[in-house]
Design a protein around this motif. Structure first.
Motif, PDB file in Angstrom:
ATOM      1  N   LYS A  59      35.614  43.573  36.190  1.00 35.68           N
ATOM      2  CA  LYS A  59      36.949  43.082  36.542  1.00 35.68           C
ATOM      3  C   LYS A  59      37.561  42.462  35.300  1.00 35.68           C
ATOM      4  O   LYS A  59      36.981  41.580  34.674  1.00 35.68           O
ATOM      5  CB  LYS A  59      36.856  42.062  37.661  1.00 35.68           C
ATOM      6  CG  LYS A  59      38.215  41.621  38.208  1.00 35.68           C
ATOM      7  CD  LYS A  59      38.041  40.684  39.400  1.00 35.68           C
ATOM      8  CE  LYS A  59      39.401  40.287  39.964  1.00 35.68           C
ATOM      9  NZ  LYS A  59      39.247  39.359  41.119  1.00 35.68           N
ATOM     10  N   GLU A  60      38.753  42.953  34.923  1.00 41.32           N
ATOM     11  CA  GLU A  60      39.480  42.449  33.766  1.00 41.32           C
ATOM     12  C   GLU A  60      40.941  42.245  34.132  1.00 41.32           C
ATOM     13  O   GLU A  60      41.585  43.158  34.649  1.00 41.32           O
ATOM     14  CB  GLU A  60      39.389  43.422  32.581  1.00 41.32           C
ATOM     15  CG  GLU A  60      38.023  43.474  31.921  1.00 41.32           C
ATOM     16  CD  GLU A  60      38.022  44.355  30.681  1.00 41.32           C
ATOM     17  OE1 GLU A  60      39.094  44.929  30.372  1.00 41.32           O
ATOM     18  OE2 GLU A  60      36.979  44.470  30.034  1.00 41.32           O
ATOM     19  N   ASP A  61      41.427  41.042  33.852  1.00 38.04           N
ATOM     20  CA  ASP A  61      42.831  40.722  34.111  1.00 38.04           C
ATOM     21  C   ASP A  61      43.248  41.057  35.537  1.00 38.04           C
ATOM     22  O   ASP A  61      44.340  41.566  35.797  1.00 38.04           O
ATOM     23  CB  ASP A  61      43.745  41.455  33.122  1.00 38.04           C
ATOM     24  CG  ASP A  61      43.444  41.105  31.677  1.00 38.04           C
ATOM     25  OD1 ASP A  61      43.054  39.952  31.433  1.00 38.04           O
ATOM     26  OD2 ASP A  61      43.573  41.983  30.816  1.00 38.04           O
ATOM     27  N   GLY A  62      42.339  40.783  36.461  1.00 42.24           N
ATOM     28  CA  GLY A  62      42.636  41.015  37.872  1.00 42.24           C
ATOM     29  C   GLY A  62      42.500  42.447  38.327  1.00 42.24           C
ATOM     30  O   GLY A  62      42.681  42.736  39.511  1.00 42.24           O
TER      31      GLY A  62
END
Length: 471
Positions: free
Chosen positions: A292-295
């Motif tokens: 998970k990255e930046d939502g």
């Protein structure tokens, strides 16, 4: 013509002067074109016993010519000294035969000589002359293979000859893609710039490469060249991606081909967008993990590729299993409601009395309920009492009494009730008491009760749970 006769008379007069040194002049190249240089061999024979220093210069009459050689001659005693005299014409000199005065002056004497130079047009000189052309090359010192390489070759014709048979050759031992020959024409005193542009091999290995720029005349090397070096750096662009997708019933298969455009081995992280639900039904080859990255959620894997190497990643998202589970659940629910009994019987015990450490009396309750949306008629309820207990005849007031009580050698006492009609949702409660013949120690299990009903003209039966009690 009169000028030529005058020069001749002056020369004969000067040669008659007696001196201590003899100066002889022999032509080396006395027929030239404009832009070239006339050359003569001067030999000085010094008969004196001391060194004589001569200064060489052109008098005012020879102002249209330029002295290109050294201005001083050191003549050693009793020996012959050689000296190369070089002159060039200015742009004002006419195309004709010229007598040019040259003075040799020492401390005690001055000698004047006349040399003859024939200035002709370039095309009139027998055999022509060697080209006088300068060559320079401009190019970047370093680059990455994804850039274009530009080589700017500049030519300058330093004489008035017209060159229509020139060509520029670019070559490199380790970069064969640069090997190029470009024909070029260069007019008199002309300047020209020729640009070479190359698309480099994106997989070209990093390193330093030598590049040669040569000028050819009639296809032959004439010794005019320049060498350059080019430093090719590492280049690691993102892998190229090509996706082919196939969709079928509740299933999508994506075949993604990654190709390295790097000129060295490169390892990159591959990220493929996914969703909260879809990731649960997605698998990949090779294996991956969910991050998970930046939502946002991604399927991530690492790929290591050699220059030009390709590798295929397969991503499959299939909801077929979920569909099957939901389908079976719906089918099971539908089957349950379709085939379930319209009436249920729940059997329980209460008011357990213990005497002498064992069970002596029990109250049995049957709860009968119509769970269908239709009234049920002609229901028959049957329950059994094992041979270790007897039915008490004191039935609870308000409860439905059995229509029949039968004795059975193996099953014990058989109780039967008739219910004429049971409305939708209606519930009936049947209670009766048991008295054990002996005190029951331990577990006491009661057999299941049965209710008979009719469905679509066929008689069917439903059973209660099996109740029990422990002492």
């Amino acid at each position: 013509m009169k000028k030529f006769i005058l020069y001749t008379i002056v020369a004969l007069f000067c040669m008659s002067i007696v001196s201590a040194a003899d100066i002889d002049i022999t032509p080396i190249d006395d027929e030239i074109a404009r832009g070239e240089k006339a050359q003569f061999l001067v030999e000085v024979d010094n008969d004196e016993l001391s060194i004589k220093n001569y200064r060489v210069y052109l008098p005012a009459e020879s102002i249209e010519w330029t002295l290109e050689s050294e201005e001083n001659i050191k003549a050693y005693p009793e020996r012959e000294t050689s000296y190369k005299l070089v002159l060039s014409p200015t742009k004002y000199v006419a195309y004709e035969l010229h007598g040019v005065k040259v003075n040799f002056k020492s401390d005690d004497e001055s000698i004047e000589k006349v040399i003859y130079i024939n200035l002709k047009k370039a095309g009139d000189i027998q055999g022509g002359y060697s080209p006088s052309i300068s060559l320079s090359a401009n190019m970047p010192k370093e680059m990455v293979p994804s850039d274009k390489l530009s080589i700017d070759a500049k030519l300058e014709n330093q004489n008035i000859a017209n060159h229509s048979d020139l060509s520029i050759e670019i070559s490199s031992d380790n970069l064969p893609a640069l090997d190029t020959v470009q024909e070029v024409e260069l007019g008199p005193l002309a300047k020209k710039s020729v640009e070479f542009t190359y698309d480099m091999d994106i997989l070209q290995e990093p390193g330093t490469y030598n590049i040669d720029v040569r000028l050819l005349k009639s296809g032959e090397d004439i010794g005019i060249s320049e060498s350059k070096t080019l430093d090719i750096k590492e280049n690691k662009p993102m892998f190229e991606k090509e996706t082919v997708s196939e969709s079928s019933f509740l299933k999508k298969t994506s075949t993604i081909t990654y190709t390295s455009q790097s000129n060295v081995k490169d390892t990159q992280s591959i990220k493929i967008p996914t969703g909260i639900v879809s990731r649960l039904f997605t698998y990949t080859e090779p294996e991956s993990k969910v991050i998970k990255e930046d939502g946002e959620r991604y399927i991530e894997m690492s790929l290591a590729l050699e220059p030009g190497e390709s590798r295929t990643v397969i991503v499959v998202t299939s909801y077929r299993l979920l569909f099957i589970i939901i389908f079976l659940a719906v089918l099971g629910t539908a089957a349950y409601y379709t085939y379930r009994a319209p009436v249920v019987v729940k059997k329980g015990v209460s008011n357990v009395e213990v005497k002498e450490g064992g069970i002596s009396n029990i109250r049995v309750t049957l709860e009968i309920k119509n769970i269908s949306k239709k009234a049920l008629k002609g229901l028959k309820v049957t329950d059994y009492i094992s041979n270790i207990a007897d039915l008490e005849n004191n039935f609870i007031e308000g409860t439905l009494k059995p229509s029949k009580v039968l004795k059975h050698e193996r099953k014990g006492t058989v109780l039967k009730w008739d219910i004429e009609e049971l409305a939708p949702g209606e519930e009936r409660i049947i209670s009766y008491n048991l008295q054990s013949r002996l005190s029951i120690v331990g577990d006491f299990k009661l057999p299941r009760a049965k209710i008979n009903y009719k469905k679509k003209g066929k008689e069917k039966a439903a059973y209660s749970n099996s109740a029990g009690v422990s002492a």
